[in-house]
Structure formats: C-alpha cells, structure tokens
Enzyme design. Structure first.
Site, PDB file in Angstrom:
ATOM      1  N   TYR A   1       0.802  -1.215   0.000  1.00 17.47           N
ATOM      2  CA  TYR A   1       0.000   0.000   0.000  1.00 17.47           C
ATOM      3  C   TYR A   1       0.836   1.268   0.000  1.00 17.47           C
ATOM      4  O   TYR A   1       0.293   2.364  -0.056  1.00 17.47           O
ATOM      5  CB  TYR A   1      -0.885   0.014   1.250  1.00 17.47           C
ATOM      6  CG  TYR A   1      -2.343  -0.197   0.954  1.00 17.47           C
ATOM      7  CD1 TYR A   1      -2.831  -1.469   0.722  1.00 17.47           C
ATOM      8  CD2 TYR A   1      -3.227   0.870   0.923  1.00 17.47           C
ATOM      9  CE1 TYR A   1      -4.167  -1.673   0.460  1.00 17.47           C
ATOM     10  CE2 TYR A   1      -4.564   0.672   0.658  1.00 17.47           C
ATOM     11  CZ  TYR A   1      -5.030  -0.595   0.435  1.00 17.47           C
ATOM     12  OH  TYR A   1      -6.350  -0.792   0.180  1.00 17.47           O
TER      13      TYR A   1
ATOM     14  N   LYS B   1       2.589 -13.638   6.423  1.00 12.38           N
ATOM     15  CA  LYS B   1       2.860 -14.728   5.476  1.00 12.38           C
ATOM     16  C   LYS B   1       4.381 -14.932   5.499  1.00 12.38           C
ATOM     17  O   LYS B   1       5.068 -14.856   4.466  1.00 12.38           O
ATOM     18  CB  LYS B   1       2.344 -14.309   4.086  1.00 12.38           C
ATOM     19  CG  LYS B   1       2.368 -15.394   3.041  1.00 12.38           C
ATOM     20  CD  LYS B   1       1.162 -16.307   3.090  1.00 12.38           C
ATOM     21  CE  LYS B   1       1.343 -17.463   2.136  1.00 12.38           C
ATOM     22  NZ  LYS B   1       0.266 -18.459   2.217  1.00 12.38           N
TER      23      LYS B   1
ATOM     24  N   ASP C   1      -3.600 -16.702   5.246  1.00 11.33           N
ATOM     25  CA  ASP C   1      -4.643 -17.491   4.579  1.00 11.33           C
ATOM     26  C   ASP C   1      -5.413 -18.330   5.607  1.00 11.33           C
ATOM     27  O   ASP C   1      -6.644 -18.406   5.576  1.00 11.33           O
ATOM     28  CB  ASP C   1      -4.062 -18.370   3.450  1.00 11.33           C
ATOM     29  CG  ASP C   1      -2.688 -18.928   3.759  1.00 11.33           C
ATOM     30  OD1 ASP C   1      -2.119 -18.576   4.806  1.00 11.33           O
ATOM     31  OD2 ASP C   1      -2.182 -19.741   2.969  1.00 11.33           O
TER      32      ASP C   1
ATOM     33  N   ASP D   1      -6.507  -4.565   4.859  1.00  8.91           N
ATOM     34  CA  ASP D   1      -7.528  -4.044   3.952  1.00  8.91           C
ATOM     35  C   ASP D   1      -8.521  -5.152   3.599  1.00  8.91           C
ATOM     36  O   ASP D   1      -9.746  -4.975   3.687  1.00  8.91           O
ATOM     37  CB  ASP D   1      -6.836  -3.527   2.685  1.00  8.91           C
ATOM     38  CG  ASP D   1      -7.820  -2.978   1.682  1.00  8.91           C
ATOM     39  OD1 ASP D   1      -8.614  -2.107   2.067  1.00  8.91           O
ATOM     40  OD2 ASP D   1      -7.802  -3.427   0.519  1.00  8.91           O
TER      41      ASP D   1
END
Ligand code: NAD
Length: 362
Positions: free
Chosen positions: A125, A192, A225, A249
């Site tokens: 971002y 992640k 995930d 987000d």
C-alpha cells in the site's frame, strides 16, 4: 462542558449523506462540538489544484481530531488514493477496526467481537510502483534481476512491499497498549512469513520482541490465509488481530461481512497525536444522492471518536442508541433487511433521526 473543535470532511459519493447523518447523531449526544467542515477529493482539484489541499491538512493538524466520509479513487487512472495520502501525510500509522455484532443484525454469525489493527503506512500500500514499460520499471527490473539472480519478465509492472522494523514496532506497541487499555487479553500477529521471509518474517520477529514487553497480554501468530479461514470458522477465538496494510484491507471487509456488512463497520486512523475516524466502506458511487446507504458505519466511527476525545459517556450512549435502533429493526436501511428491495427500509437521514430520538429519550 469543554468545547471540542473537530474537522469534518464530508467526502464524495454517498459521503456527504452519511457524514451529515453521523454529525446529527453525534450532536444529539449533547457534546459541544464546533465542526470545521472542509471538502477534499477529486471534486476540489479544479478549485485548489490538488485533492488534498494544505488548508484541510492544517485544520486536522490544528484540531488533532477529524472524521471523514469516503473519498473516491478512480480505478486504473494513475490518480492515487486521497485516503491513503491523508494517512501518510499525517502519519496515522494504525487503523483500528472493531468487528462487533449487535443483536438484530442480519448476519450468519452472532456474538462477533474482535478487532483488526492494520498497519497503515507501509507494505504494498506504500504506493511505490513502476508502470509497465516505463524507463523506471525497466531499470528496476534490471537491477532486481542483477541483485537477485532471478529473471522478472521485462513486460512486468512493479509494486514494492517495504516493511520496516520501526513501523512494525510502533504498530505492535500501539496494539498491545490498546489491548491493555481496552480490557482485551490477546494479540494475534497475522503474516505470510513462510513465503515473504524478509518482509513478513521481519514483521513476525518484531511482533515477538514487542510481545515480550507486554507479558500480561497473550500472544500468538497466524498465517494470513489460515487467518481468513479461522475468522469464518471460529471468530470467537480472536481478540485483537494485527496485520500489515494489505491483509488488513482485505480482512477488514471480511470482518465487516461477519458483522452484517460494510454499512456497520467503523474505524479510526491513529497517529502519535492525530486521529482521523472513518468508516471501512467507500463512496458507493451508484447510490450517490439517493438517501439510501447506511450511516451507521460512520456513526460507529463517531462512537470511537467520542471516546477518543474523552467523551466516554457520550460514546457509550451513542453506541447503545445504535444498538437500540438495530434491535428494534424499524429505522434501518436496505442493507439490514432480508431482501434488498424491502419497502420498509428507511433512508440515511431517517436513521439519523431515529438514533437522535433514542438519544434524546435518554
Ligand atoms: P464501497 O465500499 O464504496 O461499496 C461497495 C458496495 O458495498 C456498495 O455498492 C454497496 O452495495 C455496499 N455499501 C458500501 N457502503 C455502504 C453503506 N454505507 N450502506 C449500505 N451499503 C453499502 O466499495 P467500492 O465500490 O469498492 O469503492 C467505491 C469507491 O470508494 C472507490 O473509488 C474506492 O477507491 C473508494 N473507497 C474509499 C474508501 C475511503 O474513503 N476510506 C474506502 C474504500 C473504498
């Protein structure tokens, strides 16, 4: 009673309607607020030469508190998000989004109550991008290929994902302190790190370090995930989740989905000195000017704002009034009805009237 001066940016699309409704509800708490109303966004470019004029930033810097409606970012035009620019200009490094459900809400879930804290300044971002085919993109690709020994295709566009120790540490310190101050007991760091070792890996390492400073708050981590699945299957296991910008987000909308939709999801962008409150939803352009969308997301942002300025009782009263209107189910917008074309749905301004009336009833 102390008077507060607060900057109000109505926004565009449905922004002006939901902002006006939220202002009415906040004023109905009786807190003495002088509103400094300033426009921003694509609509002011002609007049001020830019979408985020300096006098708007100055007003927020002076007042330290603002509430804003959504601002449109056209897709695929090269025009950057004013919302992201505002967060960056004012260094509003943490975005706090409570995901809390209220009885009466139309949702597959009951009793949802967790919080997303999203890092607000870095990650994909950050807006560091190189357009496919540009000299800069080609130079970046050559440099990266040389340094990494890999071969990014020359017809690629490039977006950069920076994650720093400093920004990660401050958002985790903020989140742990926020948890402590708000009677929360657990932080879940989302990442992640198994794939992005030098960005998300750093994020997780710093999170663990900061956790050591707050032994009274439990700490755990989840891969993003898995987190998405867990929030759908076992949301009750989570308390305060902390995540980098892009995951925040995406999972914020997932959180909004769990509590009844974007029309109910409020939030706060927080920096060291300044806070800007805004709903999770965008400008919903197709509903502009129709007095149709739900102003409660912005009103819940107002609840957070009132607490932030020390008007805790008024914040609690506004939250209870919203809960009453939701529970009674009479003065709610289309998105809270079983069917989208339910004729008993009311408009944006009618919700404001109902919330104000409950507040005045006491
Ligand atoms: P959106 O949140 O504006 O709308 C998506 C859909 O959600 C709407 O069509 C509507 O069905 C529903 N919805 C949203 N808000 C609602 C409300 N208050 N009440 C009832 N239903 C509601 O998302 P989008 O269409 O992806 O984005 C539209 C514009 O908003 C884009 O330009 C985007 O960049 C911008 N945006 C701004 C912000 C912000 O100001 N912080 C945040 C997200 C998106």
């Amino acid at each position: 009673m102390a008077r507060h001066t607060i900057t109000l940016i109505p926004g565009d699309g449905v922004g002006p309607e939901v902002s006006e409704a939220a202002r009415r509800a906040i004023d109905a708490t009786g807190v003495d607020i002088e509103w400094e109303i300033h426009d921003a966004g694509l609509g002011v470019i002609e007049q001020h030469g830019q979408p985020l004029p300096e006098h708007v930033l100055d007003s927020i810097r002076r007042n330290k508190v603002a509430i804003k409606g959504p601002l449109t970012t056209p897709v695929g035009t090269g025009i950057r998000s004013v919302n992201v620019a505002l967060r960056r200009e004012l260094d509003l490094f943490a975005l706090v989004r409570p995901c809390k459900s209220y009885p009466g809400v139309r949702s597959r879930y009951q009793d949802i109550d967790f919080v997303i804290v999203r890092e607000n300044t870095e990650d994909l971002y950050a807006g560091i991008e190189f357009e496919q085919g540009s000299d800069e993109a080609l130079e970046a690709i050559d440099t990266i290929n040389r340094l990494s020994g890999r071969s990014i295709r020359h017809d690629s566009g490039i977006s950069i994902k920076p994650i720093s120790i400093g920004a990660t540490r401050r958002v985790f310190r903020f989140a742990f302190q926020w948890a402590r101050d708000n009677g929360r007991h657990k932080i879940t760091a989302v990442h992640k790190a198994n794939i992005m070792k030098y960005t998300d890996g750093l994020w997780l390492r710093v999170a663990r370090d900061v956790a050591g400073e707050f032994p009274d708050i439990e700490f755990e981590d989840r891969i993003v995930d898995n987190m998405a699945m867990q929030l759908v299957q076992k949301p009750e296991l989570y308390d305060v989740t902390v995540m980098p910008n892009l995951y925040g987000d995406i999972l914020s909308d997932l959180g909004a989905g769990l509590i009844g939709g974007l029309g109910l999801a409020g939030g706060a962008n927080i920096g060291d000195e300044i806070a800007v409150f805004e709903a999770t939803h965008g400008s919903a352009p197709k509903y502009t000017g129709q007095n149709k969308t739900n102003p409660m997301a912005m009103m819940f942002s107002g609840v957070m704002m009132l607490r932030h300025i020390g008007e805790v009782d008024a914040g609690d009263r506004l939250e209870r009034a919203l809960a009453t209107v939701i529970r009674e189910g009479r003065a709610v917008t289309y998105d809270m009805k079983e069917s989208r074309d339910d004729p008993t749905a009311v408009g944006t301004s009618e919700v404001a009237g109902a919330v104000a009336e409950v507040l005045q009833r006491g």
